[in-house]
Design an enzyme around this catalytic site. Structure first.
Site, short mmCIF file in Angstrom:
data_model
loop_
_atom_site.label_atom_id
_atom_site.label_comp_id
_atom_site.label_asym_id
_atom_site.label_seq_id
_atom_site.Cartn_x
_atom_site.Cartn_y
_atom_site.Cartn_z
N CYS A 31 34.02 96.78 55.71
CA CYS A 31 33.41 96.52 54.39
C CYS A 31 31.91 96.23 54.52
CB CYS A 31 34.10 95.35 53.71
SG CYS A 31 35.73 95.77 53.08
N ARG B 207 34.68 104.96 65.81
CA ARG B 207 33.88 103.79 66.18
C ARG B 207 32.78 104.11 67.18
NH1 ARG B 207 35.72 98.57 64.06
NH2 ARG B 207 37.50 99.12 62.79
N LYS C 1 39.95 90.64 68.65
CA LYS C 1 40.78 90.06 67.58
C LYS C 1 41.81 89.10 68.17
CE LYS C 1 38.62 92.61 64.66
NZ LYS C 1 37.61 92.00 63.79
N SER D 79 37.68 94.03 57.31
CA SER D 79 37.28 95.11 58.21
C SER D 79 36.75 96.30 57.42
CB SER D 79 38.49 95.55 59.03
OG SER D 79 39.08 94.43 59.64
N TYR E 212 44.06 101.51 71.24
CA TYR E 212 43.04 101.34 70.20
C TYR E 212 42.31 99.99 70.37
CZ TYR E 212 40.67 100.22 65.98
OH TYR E 212 39.68 99.83 65.12
N ARG F 62 44.17 99.31 64.01
CA ARG F 62 45.02 98.16 64.29
C ARG F 62 46.36 98.34 63.58
NH1 ARG F 62 43.63 94.46 61.61
NH2 ARG F 62 41.68 95.15 60.72
N HIS G 225 36.06 85.47 61.08
CA HIS G 225 35.75 86.91 61.03
C HIS G 225 34.44 87.07 60.26
CE1 HIS G 225 37.36 91.19 59.89
NE2 HIS G 225 36.68 91.22 61.02
N ASP H 272 30.65 90.46 63.85
CA ASP H 272 32.10 90.46 63.56
C ASP H 272 32.77 89.09 63.70
OD1 ASP H 272 34.41 92.01 62.84
OD2 ASP H 272 35.10 91.89 64.91
#
Ligand code: OXD
Ligand code: MN
Length: 609
Positions: free
Chosen positions: A252, A368, A208, A250, A199, A71, A228, A277
């Site tokens: 974590c 990912r 998002k 993000s 992306y 991002r 989030h 998420d």
């Protein structure tokens, strides 16, 4: 497409087509035949690479442009009419300027390309609160990902009916030039324009852009929260399930926690994954908060995912998954750092030969996997529940080498909001920029809050004050380290030990002691039996680092000052109260060295819920 779009959708798509002048337009229906057809197109163009179909049926690899791997927060804008409404933590662009600037880039951008029109639904088809979006895109990769990440196709068109209330998402990779890359949100127009990136976080507009940035703004107007957060159900051997939502920045460990496999000690416990998420959270008639996951799949970080850290994720990645920027082994399967010992040779994420002696990583640190939630071994049937699941606890976690203890509980909702508002975390590869730098990331929403963060805190305070049975609020930190950098806590499945304490608090049982920062587990309340901790590790995990807290208070002041009069006074009051408690206890610590905790409280002070 099986179901006709309504007039408003058709008119908007027409407008997009006039701007981008595509060679052709394809309306997507989400069918299996369409998936096969689009996969074929992507294989021919090189957008997808076929993996070993015997070992990984239905799995494909995508290699992105090397300058388009995460991002881009500095190119992400909230374009509401007044700059103050975006607030000091967001980039802002005036709506007219944004439409004009991006319009110039979109103009003719699909000249030699097909324009795909993707209807998608966020949330259950049987909920009136679910949201419909349409994404127009030139990326087959985006369509195939949306197909996994959302309820895509006819179901969305049917849900919309004649209504004009849908998110208008225009996306084009254009020339992937960072100078001409923008991700713009227009909450007042229910519109997203994203250009110059393929992306996921920039190009899958459902995620998002809609489910967090726009939805958070709508949640404020409509009395709910877009967060989030992962959502997980923890079922005891007695069959009682307690639902928890947890916010982490993000990369974590949200996906790991969402499908945690409890360590051996917790035989008989089950973990049910509702989401990894995003949570849309609403007050229910019974005075509790209910959470739904509006997405339908995971867009998880690959590196570090292994049979030890996340066995469920490993089990769900054997079929029908899209891998982005991972390494490819000689046998056409995939590899990333931390999965298992490195292969002797493979192809790295840029398509170059790689060996363990290579100086760069084989997989990109933000590589990912995309996979349906239904493939997760711990998939919860509650994902379908239009009402959502009742939350007993909310966790705020961050990546902190020091200061923040393994776990502590807020005194009140208001204190909990302050705890979320003052979160800071070390940055990760999920966004471009430096990694490992400590930054304030309130509620793990810094890059995702679609309006002024001070108003967001106000909204949290207001939502909480209307709840008869608010969830308890905790901070957790799996990442506290020894001086030599080793983690003090084993994490992963062993986090169940911490969650067990949280659950027992929620049910009025777990013991805690009151400290200046909040309630921490009473000695022995978190079992360490069978753990190979270094001597004194539990003390260090809960040590109150006074100098660390005092400097944290200073940096919180810097954050709070940015908001001027808009900052809710309650945040300032909580800050001052914490400062006072810390100062008093620090004076005591210096005299007595390490003081015993002030009060031992049983959970009875909080009624069970
Ligand atoms: C994500 C992120 O992809 O937070 O979920 O970056
Ligand atoms: Mn995320």
């Amino acid at each position: 497409m099986g179901v006709e779009p309504n007039k408003a959708v058709a008119a908007w798509v027409d407008e997009c087509a006039r701007l981008c002048t595509p060679r052709s337009i394809v309306w997507c229906d989400g069918s299996e035949e369409e998936r096969a057809q689009l996969t074929k197109v992507a294989l021919e163009s090189g957008e997808l690479i076929e993996l070993n179909q015997d070992k990984l049926p239905g799995c494909y690899l995508h290699r992105s442009a090397p300058n388009d791997v995460a991002r881009t927060e500095k190119l992400t804008f909230i374009c509401c009419p007044e700059k103050e409404d975006a607030g000091p933590t967001n980039n802002w662009m005036a709506p007219d300027e944004a439409y004009e600037r991006l319009g110039g880039i979109f103009k003719g951008s699909m000249r030699d390309r097909t324009m795909y029109v993707v209807p998608f639904l966020m949330g259950s088809p049987s909920s009136q609160f679910s949201k419909v979006g349409f994404q127009v895109t030139d990326s087959v990769y985006a369509v195939l990902n949306l197909r996994i990440m959302t309820r895509m196709g006819a179901v969305a068109v049917e849900h919309l009916g004649d209504s004009e209330d849908f998110t208008r998402g225009l996306h084009c990779r254009a020339d992937l030039n960072e100078e001409r890359r923008f991700i713009c949100h227009f909450p007042q127009d229910n519109t997203i324009w994203s250009v110059g990136s393929g992306y996921g976080g920039n190009a899958l507009l459902s995620k998002k852009c809609l489910a967090l940035r726009l939805a958070s703004a709508y949640g404020r107007q409509e009395g709910w929260l877009a967060e989030h957060m992962l959502i997980v159900g923890l079922e005891s051997p007695q069959g009682e399930t307690t639902y928890i939502a947890a916010a982490f920045p993000s990369a974590c460990g949200k996906t790991n926690m969402a499908m945690l496999v409890p360590s051996g000690r917790y035989e008989g416990w089950k973990v049910w994954t509702v989401g990894d998420d995003i949570a849309w959270i609403r007050p229910g008639k019974d005075g509790r908060l209910y959470a739904v996951n509006p997405e339908a799949g995971f867009f998880g970080v690959a590196p570090g995912t292994s049979a030890r850290s996340n066995p469920s994720a490993m089990a769900m990645l054997h079929r029908d998954a899209i891998f982005t920027n991972v390494a490819e082994k000689k046998d056409g399967t995939v590899w990333w750092e931390g999965m298992e010992p490195p292969p002797e040779e493979c192809t790295d994420w840029k398509g170059r030969p790689w060996t363990p002696a290579s100086s760069e990583t084989a997989a990109h640190p933000n590589s990912r996997f995309t996979v349906s939630i239904k493939q997760c071994p711990s998939y919860s049937e509650e994902w379908e529940n239009p009402r959502g699941v009742p939350l007993s606890a909310i966790l705020f976690g961050a990546r902190r080498g020091g200061v923040i203890p393994l776990v502590y509980e807020s005194y009140t909702w208001r204190h909990g909001v302050y705890m979320g508002a003052t979160m800071a975390s070390e940055t990760t590869a999920a966004a471009t920029g430096r990694v490992g730098v400590l930054r304030r990331d309130p509620f793990a929403m810094l890059p995702f809050c679609g309006y002024n963060m001070a108003d967001y805190w106000r909204h949290w305070l207001d939502v909480g004050s209307g709840l008869k049975h608010p969830p308890r609020i905790y901070r957790v930190n799996w990442f506290r380290t020894e001086k030599d950098g080793r983690f003090l806590w084993p994490g992963f499945g062993e986090n169940m030990r911490v969650l067990e304490w949280v659950i027992s608090r929620c049910h009025g049982k777990g013991l805690a002691v009151e400290t200046p920062i909040g309630y921490v587990p009473a000695p022995g309340a978190i079992s360490v039996e069978g753990l190979d901790l270094s001597p004194g590790a539990m003390d260090r995990l809960f040590e109150i680092d006074h100098p660390g807290w005092i400097s944290a208070l200073e940096s919180q002041t810097v954050l709070f000052d940015k908001f001027g009069d808009r900052l809710p006074q309650e945040m300032r009051q909580e800050h001052d109260a914490l400062e006072k408690r810390l100062t008093l206890s620090y004076a005591g610590t210096r005299v007595e060295r390490r003081r015993a905790p002030r009060t031992t409280v049983s959970a009875e002070r909080h009624p069970p819920r």
